[in-house]
Design a protein around this motif. Structure first.
Motif, PDB file in Angstrom:
ATOM      1  N   ARG A   1      20.646  14.834 -38.466  1.00 46.82           N
ATOM      2  CA  ARG A   1      20.069  13.526 -38.757  1.00 46.82           C
ATOM      3  C   ARG A   1      20.356  12.485 -37.671  1.00 46.82           C
ATOM      4  O   ARG A   1      19.506  11.649 -37.382  1.00 46.82           O
ATOM      5  CB  ARG A   1      20.593  13.008 -40.097  1.00 46.82           C
ATOM      6  CG  ARG A   1      20.186  13.842 -41.307  1.00 46.82           C
ATOM      7  CD  ARG A   1      20.557  13.137 -42.602  1.00 46.82           C
ATOM      8  NE  ARG A   1      21.983  12.842 -42.669  1.00 46.82           N
ATOM      9  CZ  ARG A   1      22.890  13.678 -43.172  1.00 46.82           C
ATOM     10  NH1 ARG A   1      22.521  14.866 -43.629  1.00 46.82           N
ATOM     11  NH2 ARG A   1      24.162  13.341 -43.215  1.00 46.82           N
ATOM     12  N   GLU A   2      21.541  12.529 -37.092  1.00 48.88           N
ATOM     13  CA  GLU A   2      21.994  11.420 -36.257  1.00 48.88           C
ATOM     14  C   GLU A   2      22.035  11.703 -34.753  1.00 48.88           C
ATOM     15  O   GLU A   2      21.930  10.776 -33.955  1.00 48.88           O
ATOM     16  CB  GLU A   2      23.405  10.984 -36.698  1.00 48.88           C
ATOM     17  CG  GLU A   2      23.516  10.587 -38.155  1.00 48.88           C
ATOM     18  CD  GLU A   2      22.820   9.279 -38.465  1.00 48.88           C
ATOM     19  OE1 GLU A   2      22.502   8.539 -37.512  1.00 48.88           O
ATOM     20  OE2 GLU A   2      22.590   8.991 -39.644  1.00 48.88           O
TER      21      GLU A   2
ATOM     22  N   HIS B   1      17.017   5.876 -29.700  1.00 46.12           N
ATOM     23  CA  HIS B   1      18.049   5.120 -30.403  1.00 46.12           C
ATOM     24  C   HIS B   1      18.564   4.063 -29.440  1.00 46.12           C
ATOM     25  O   HIS B   1      18.644   4.305 -28.232  1.00 46.12           O
ATOM     26  CB  HIS B   1      19.231   6.004 -30.813  1.00 46.12           C
ATOM     27  CG  HIS B   1      18.875   7.214 -31.606  1.00 46.12           C
ATOM     28  ND1 HIS B   1      18.842   7.220 -32.985  1.00 46.12           N
ATOM     29  CD2 HIS B   1      18.545   8.475 -31.215  1.00 46.12           C
ATOM     30  CE1 HIS B   1      18.512   8.432 -33.403  1.00 46.12           C
ATOM     31  NE2 HIS B   1      18.326   9.205 -32.360  1.00 46.12           N
TER      32      HIS B   1
ATOM     33  N   LYS C   1      30.596   5.044 -30.810  1.00 44.71           N
ATOM     34  CA  LYS C   1      30.055   5.553 -32.072  1.00 44.71           C
ATOM     35  C   LYS C   1      31.082   6.471 -32.725  1.00 44.71           C
ATOM     36  O   LYS C   1      31.776   7.235 -32.055  1.00 44.71           O
ATOM     37  CB  LYS C   1      28.745   6.312 -31.855  1.00 44.71           C
ATOM     38  CG  LYS C   1      28.009   6.627 -33.172  1.00 44.71           C
ATOM     39  CD  LYS C   1      26.611   7.149 -32.915  1.00 44.71           C
ATOM     40  CE  LYS C   1      25.861   7.368 -34.224  1.00 44.71           C
ATOM     41  NZ  LYS C   1      25.642   6.107 -34.961  1.00 44.71           N
TER      42      LYS C   1
ATOM     43  N   SER D   1      25.024  15.805 -40.660  1.00 45.18           N
ATOM     44  CA  SER D   1      24.868  14.553 -39.917  1.00 45.18           C
ATOM     45  C   SER D   1      24.436  14.797 -38.469  1.00 45.18           C
ATOM     46  O   SER D   1      23.768  13.941 -37.873  1.00 45.18           O
ATOM     47  CB  SER D   1      26.150  13.733 -39.960  1.00 45.18           C
ATOM     48  OG  SER D   1      27.229  14.459 -39.414  1.00 45.18           O
TER      49      SER D   1
ATOM     50  N   ARG E   1      25.197   8.857 -28.234  1.00 48.38           N
ATOM     51  CA  ARG E   1      24.856   9.949 -29.154  1.00 48.38           C
ATOM     52  C   ARG E   1      24.709  11.266 -28.386  1.00 48.38           C
ATOM     53  O   ARG E   1      25.138  12.322 -28.876  1.00 48.38           O
ATOM     54  CB  ARG E   1      23.564   9.632 -29.907  1.00 48.38           C
ATOM     55  CG  ARG E   1      23.683   8.497 -30.908  1.00 48.38           C
ATOM     56  CD  ARG E   1      22.364   8.257 -31.620  1.00 48.38           C
ATOM     57  NE  ARG E   1      22.376   7.034 -32.397  1.00 48.38           N
ATOM     58  CZ  ARG E   1      22.055   6.955 -33.693  1.00 48.38           C
ATOM     59  NH1 ARG E   1      21.701   8.039 -34.347  1.00 48.38           N
ATOM     60  NH2 ARG E   1      22.078   5.804 -34.315  1.00 48.38           N
TER      61      ARG E   1
ATOM     62  N   ALA F   1      16.895  13.934 -36.475  1.00 46.14           N
ATOM     63  CA  ALA F   1      17.596  12.660 -36.263  1.00 46.14           C
ATOM     64  C   ALA F   1      16.649  11.473 -36.410  1.00 46.14           C
ATOM     65  O   ALA F   1      15.510  11.501 -35.985  1.00 46.14           O
ATOM     66  CB  ALA F   1      18.223  12.647 -34.871  1.00 46.14           C
TER      67      ALA F   1
ATOM     68  N   LEU G   1      31.309   9.268 -36.080  1.00 46.93           N
ATOM     69  CA  LEU G   1      30.451  10.023 -36.988  1.00 46.93           C
ATOM     70  C   LEU G   1      31.207  11.194 -37.568  1.00 46.93           C
ATOM     71  O   LEU G   1      31.852  11.949 -36.844  1.00 46.93           O
ATOM     72  CB  LEU G   1      29.215  10.526 -36.229  1.00 46.93           C
ATOM     73  CG  LEU G   1      28.082  11.146 -37.044  1.00 46.93           C
ATOM     74  CD1 LEU G   1      27.481  10.123 -37.998  1.00 46.93           C
ATOM     75  CD2 LEU G   1      27.002  11.683 -36.101  1.00 46.93           C
TER      76      LEU G   1
END
Length: 306
Positions: free
Chosen positions: A181-182, A228, A170, A178, A234, A303, A172
């Motif tokens: 959110r992620e 996720h 990943k 972010s 993450r 997220a 980012l």
């Protein structure tokens, strides 16, 4: 401008590794004071432990800080990620033992309360570390690297034998909220085959399917499954952000991790700060505020589930 939390917030739970009850209170702090931990269980003159890369000592599976008097606090990475990701520069974290509560295994409970009470701007400019030349450390197949970039950007790759995780990659950009959110709700994870081994070593005694993702081959044993599809990578990025937060100022650069963990990221930080030619300190007069983490992260922006 620098920011602190508007009001104190409290968290009660279980320490992941000791299995003991743990309580954390995050309190506002003056401009320029940074992030510090305070061991309130040790009396009126509670020892202070700075949240700093040079206070990290080797500890399996978590980040452990040790103060000048030898007093320690462990498993700081999730709350550090929440503070960095929400844009808090100054706070005092009161903890009634040697380990923070694991809550649900992610940073989301910390983020939820931080954003609910809000932040307060302080009369001091934000400074940041800008990486100006590449620095890399490696151990066998693991690697961590920081190199110049206009924002804090993260690239991470993991590779596990269990099919429920496998190879995940990943990338980012961490600016403009972010993290919230992620990454913020990505939980710590482990393989079922490792659980008994950790318990035998006195680790993860407070771990459960309620505060960690446990996988066994191609199966996810935790109720409700994954938040996720790539929750594992993450969470590794969440951990790395928390460990980078021990720089003491926001880091601007490209972080690249390949199967990296807490120890390797701290080794990278030590390599960066071993030579002042590796970085420069700027204020927000020369570093655009939009290039820093946390902006654009309103309450409710937790997220997204994949």
């Amino acid at each position: 401008m620098q920011k602190t939390i508007s009001h104190a917030i409290r968290f009660d739970g279980i320490a992941l590794h000791s299995g003991r009850p743990a309580r954390l209170v995050i309190r506002p702090a003056p401009a320029g004071s940074g992030i510090v931990f305070r061991r309130t269980d040790l009396g009126a003159a509670a020892p202070i432990i700075p949240a700093s890369w040079d206070r990290v000592v080797q500890s399996p599976l978590c980040t452990r800080l040790v103060g000048a008097d030898g007093v320690s606090v462990s498993t700081v990475e999730h709350v550090m990620a929440a503070l960095v990701g929400c844009g808090i520069h100054n706070a005092t974290l009161d903890i009634d033992g040697s380990e923070l509560p694991i809550v649900d295994g992610s940073a989301a409970p910390f983020v939820t309360k931080i954003l609910a009470v809000g932040l307060v701007s302080q009369a001091a400019p934000v400074q940041a570390f800008r990486i100006v030349r590449p620095v890399e450390v490696s151990r066998g197949a693991t690697r961590a690297r920081l190199s110049p970039n206009d924002t804090l950007r993260m690239e991470f790759t993991i590779d596990f034998a269990d099919a429920a995780i496998g190879v995940q990659t990943k990338t980012l950009d961490m600016s403009d909220g972010s993290f919230v959110r992620e990454l913020s709700n990505a939980r710590t994870f482990c393989r079922k085959a490792d659980v008994d081994l950790m318990h035998a070593k006195g680790l993860a005694l407070g771990g459960s399917l309620e505060n960690a993702v446990v996988v066994d081959g191609d199966k996810v044993l935790s109720p409700g499954g994954l938040r996720h599809a790539d929750e594992a990578v993450r969470h590794k990025m969440l951990d790395a952000l928390g460990d980078l937060g021990l720089a003491g100022l926001p880091v601007i650069g490209l972080y690249q991790g390949v199967r990296a963990g807490h120890a390797l990221t701290n080794e990278l930080m030590r390599a960066v700060f071993s030579d002042p030619a590796n970085y420069r300190i700027f204020t927000c007069a020369t570093v655009p505020a939009a290039h820093l983490p946390a902006l654009g992260a309103p309450f409710g922006a937790l997220a997204r589930a994949a």
